[in-house]
Design a protein around this motif. Structure first.
Motif, PDB file in Angstrom:
ATOM      1  N   PRO A 195      22.339  -1.904 -15.634  1.00  0.00           N
ATOM      2  CA  PRO A 195      22.152  -0.452 -15.623  1.00  0.00           C
ATOM      3  C   PRO A 195      23.480   0.270 -15.418  1.00  0.00           C
ATOM      4  CG  PRO A 195      21.370  -1.419 -13.580  1.00  0.00           C
ATOM      5  CD  PRO A 195      21.732  -2.556 -14.491  1.00  0.00           C
ATOM      6  N   ASP A 196      23.507   1.534 -15.837  1.00  0.00           N
ATOM      7  CA  ASP A 196      24.717   2.327 -15.669  1.00  0.00           C
ATOM      8  C   ASP A 196      24.982   2.581 -14.193  1.00  0.00           C
ATOM      9  OD1 ASP A 196      25.081   2.496 -18.382  1.00  0.00           O
ATOM     10  OD2 ASP A 196      23.971   4.379 -18.569  1.00  0.00           O
ATOM     11  N   ASP A 197      26.236   2.787 -13.871  1.00  0.00           N
ATOM     12  CA  ASP A 197      26.616   3.097 -12.501  1.00  0.00           C
ATOM     13  C   ASP A 197      26.167   4.512 -12.182  1.00  0.00           C
ATOM     14  OD1 ASP A 197      27.722   3.088 -10.003  1.00  0.00           O
ATOM     15  OD2 ASP A 197      29.770   3.436 -10.696  1.00  0.00           O
ATOM     16  N   GLU A 198      25.268   4.648 -11.225  1.00  0.00           N
ATOM     17  CA  GLU A 198      24.707   5.965 -10.931  1.00  0.00           C
ATOM     18  C   GLU A 198      25.666   6.853 -10.148  1.00  0.00           C
ATOM     19  OE1 GLU A 198      22.010   5.298  -7.062  1.00  0.00           O
ATOM     20  OE2 GLU A 198      21.332   4.246  -8.835  1.00  0.00           O
ATOM     21  N   TYR A 199      26.761   6.309  -9.641  1.00  0.00           N
ATOM     22  CA  TYR A 199      27.692   7.092  -8.846  1.00  0.00           C
ATOM     23  C   TYR A 199      28.960   7.473  -9.604  1.00  0.00           C
ATOM     24  CZ  TYR A 199      24.648   5.682  -5.085  1.00  0.00           C
ATOM     25  OH  TYR A 199      23.552   5.486  -4.304  1.00  0.00           O
ATOM     26  N   LYS A 200      29.044   7.101 -10.876  1.00  0.00           N
ATOM     27  CA  LYS A 200      30.247   7.451 -11.607  1.00  0.00           C
ATOM     28  C   LYS A 200      30.242   8.943 -11.955  1.00  0.00           C
ATOM     29  CE  LYS A 200      28.842   6.594 -16.337  1.00  0.00           C
ATOM     30  NZ  LYS A 200      29.068   5.878 -17.555  1.00  0.00           N
ATOM     31  N   GLU A 201      31.423   9.484 -12.194  1.00  0.00           N
ATOM     32  CA  GLU A 201      31.557  10.902 -12.498  1.00  0.00           C
ATOM     33  C   GLU A 201      31.001  11.176 -13.894  1.00  0.00           C
ATOM     34  OE1 GLU A 201      35.188  14.078 -12.942  1.00  0.00           O
ATOM     35  OE2 GLU A 201      35.381  12.419 -11.546  1.00  0.00           O
ATOM     36  N   PRO A 202      30.134  12.189 -14.017  1.00  0.00           N
ATOM     37  CA  PRO A 202      29.546  12.461 -15.329  1.00  0.00           C
ATOM     38  C   PRO A 202      30.576  12.998 -16.314  1.00  0.00           C
ATOM     39  CG  PRO A 202      28.761  14.034 -13.689  1.00  0.00           C
ATOM     40  CD  PRO A 202      29.605  13.041 -12.980  1.00  0.00           C
ATOM     41  N   LEU A 203      30.312  12.766 -17.587  1.00  0.00           N
ATOM     42  CA  LEU A 203      31.214  13.203 -18.644  1.00  0.00           C
ATOM     43  C   LEU A 203      30.680  14.476 -19.293  1.00  0.00           C
ATOM     44  CD1 LEU A 203      31.737   9.737 -20.334  1.00  0.00           C
ATOM     45  CD2 LEU A 203      33.223  10.848 -18.677  1.00  0.00           C
ATOM     46  N   GLY A 204      31.543  15.228 -19.962  1.00  0.00           N
ATOM     47  CA  GLY A 204      31.112  16.398 -20.712  1.00  0.00           C
ATOM     48  C   GLY A 204      30.931  17.624 -19.833  1.00  0.00           C
ATOM     49  N   GLY A 205      29.949  18.446 -20.188  1.00  0.00           N
ATOM     50  CA  GLY A 205      29.722  19.707 -19.496  1.00  0.00           C
ATOM     51  C   GLY A 205      28.727  19.590 -18.365  1.00  0.00           C
ATOM     52  N   ALA A 206      28.855  18.587 -17.521  1.00  0.00           N
ATOM     53  CA  ALA A 206      27.923  18.399 -16.416  1.00  0.00           C
ATOM     54  C   ALA A 206      28.194  19.421 -15.320  1.00  0.00           C
ATOM     55  CB  ALA A 206      28.050  16.987 -15.854  1.00  0.00           C
ATOM     56  N   VAL A 207      27.154  19.812 -14.637  1.00  0.00           N
ATOM     57  CA  VAL A 207      27.249  20.789 -13.555  1.00  0.00           C
ATOM     58  C   VAL A 207      26.793  20.123 -12.273  1.00  0.00           C
ATOM     59  CG1 VAL A 207      26.428  23.004 -12.699  1.00  0.00           C
ATOM     60  CG2 VAL A 207      26.765  22.674 -15.145  1.00  0.00           C
ATOM     61  N   LYS A 208      27.541  20.312 -11.198  1.00  0.00           N
ATOM     62  CA  LYS A 208      27.159  19.751  -9.916  1.00  0.00           C
ATOM     63  C   LYS A 208      26.050  20.609  -9.321  1.00  0.00           C
ATOM     64  CE  LYS A 208      29.136  17.880  -5.739  1.00  0.00           C
ATOM     65  NZ  LYS A 208      30.355  17.629  -5.014  1.00  0.00           N
ATOM     66  N   VAL A 209      24.952  19.989  -8.962  1.00  0.00           N
ATOM     67  CA  VAL A 209      23.777  20.721  -8.515  1.00  0.00           C
ATOM     68  C   VAL A 209      23.780  20.918  -7.006  1.00  0.00           C
ATOM     69  CG1 VAL A 209      21.264  20.670  -8.432  1.00  0.00           C
ATOM     70  CG2 VAL A 209      22.454  19.862 -10.458  1.00  0.00           C
ATOM     71  N   ILE A 210      24.184  19.931  -6.269  1.00  0.00           N
ATOM     72  CA  ILE A 210      24.122  19.984  -4.809  1.00  0.00           C
ATOM     73  C   ILE A 210      25.526  20.173  -4.251  1.00  0.00           C
ATOM     74  CG2 ILE A 210      23.582  18.668  -2.735  1.00  0.00           C
ATOM     75  CD1 ILE A 210      21.445  17.251  -4.289  1.00  0.00           C
ATOM     76  N   VAL A 211      25.644  21.089  -3.305  1.00  0.00           N
ATOM     77  CA  VAL A 211      26.899  21.275  -2.587  1.00  0.00           C
ATOM     78  C   VAL A 211      26.677  20.750  -1.179  1.00  0.00           C
ATOM     79  CG1 VAL A 211      28.550  22.946  -1.721  1.00  0.00           C
ATOM     80  CG2 VAL A 211      27.496  23.295  -3.942  1.00  0.00           C
ATOM     81  N   MET A 212      27.417  19.732  -0.827  1.00  0.00           N
ATOM     82  CA  MET A 212      27.263  19.141   0.494  1.00  0.00           C
ATOM     83  C   MET A 212      28.131  19.915   1.477  1.00  0.00           C
ATOM     84  SD  MET A 212      25.112  16.765  -0.039  1.00  0.00           S
ATOM     85  CE  MET A 212      25.170  15.730   1.378  1.00  0.00           C
ATOM     86  N   ASP A 213      27.500  20.533   2.451  1.00  0.00           N
ATOM     87  CA  ASP A 213      28.203  21.293   3.476  1.00  0.00           C
ATOM     88  C   ASP A 213      28.321  20.431   4.715  1.00  0.00           C
ATOM     89  OD1 ASP A 213      29.460  23.662   3.331  1.00  0.00           O
ATOM     90  OD2 ASP A 213      27.723  24.906   3.796  1.00  0.00           O
ATOM     91  N   LEU A 214      29.521  20.176   5.161  1.00  0.00           N
ATOM     92  CA  LEU A 214      29.700  19.399   6.375  1.00  0.00           C
ATOM     93  C   LEU A 214      29.502  20.251   7.619  1.00  0.00           C
ATOM     94  CD1 LEU A 214      32.774  17.257   5.323  1.00  0.00           C
ATOM     95  CD2 LEU A 214      30.366  16.635   5.304  1.00  0.00           C
ATOM     96  N   GLU A 215      29.676  21.530   7.496  1.00  0.00           N
ATOM     97  CA  GLU A 215      29.542  22.446   8.625  1.00  0.00           C
ATOM     98  C   GLU A 215      28.139  23.047   8.639  1.00  0.00           C
ATOM     99  OE1 GLU A 215      31.946  23.342  10.911  1.00  0.00           O
ATOM    100  OE2 GLU A 215      33.296  21.834  10.103  1.00  0.00           O
TER     101      GLU A 215
END
Length: 82
Positions: A38-58
């Motif tokens: 299977p493809d690596d699910e943690y690799k950086e997406p290619l093309g016009g992908a948009v990050k959906v979740i913003v992880m806030d440490l604070e």
């Protein structure tokens, strides 16, 4: 004890064919293995992908007592039916 040359030739032929086919099977499996993984699910997406979740440490911590937090989790557990 009688040593049969014909029997030895059959055993040697069997052993050579066994090693040959085992090696051939290994090579075919090693060739097909990258195609079946299977493809690596943690690799950086290619093309016009948009990050959906913003992880806030604070994350602001709320003043919730432990027993209330546990009760809320239990209620949520029974509401979802899991």
């Amino acid at each position: 004890m009688i040593i049969s040359v014909r029997r030895w030739k059959e055993w040697i032929k069997f052993f050579v064919l066994f090693v040959l086919f085992t090696t051939l099977l290994y090579l075919v499996m090693s060739f097909l293995m990258p195609l079946l993984q299977p493809d690596d699910e943690y690799k950086e997406p290619l093309g016009g992908a948009v990050k959906v979740i913003v992880m806030d440490l604070e994350i602001p911590k709320q003043e919730i007592t432990f027993s209330r937090e546990v009760w809320e989790r239990v209620k949520l557990f029974y509401q979802q039916g899991e």
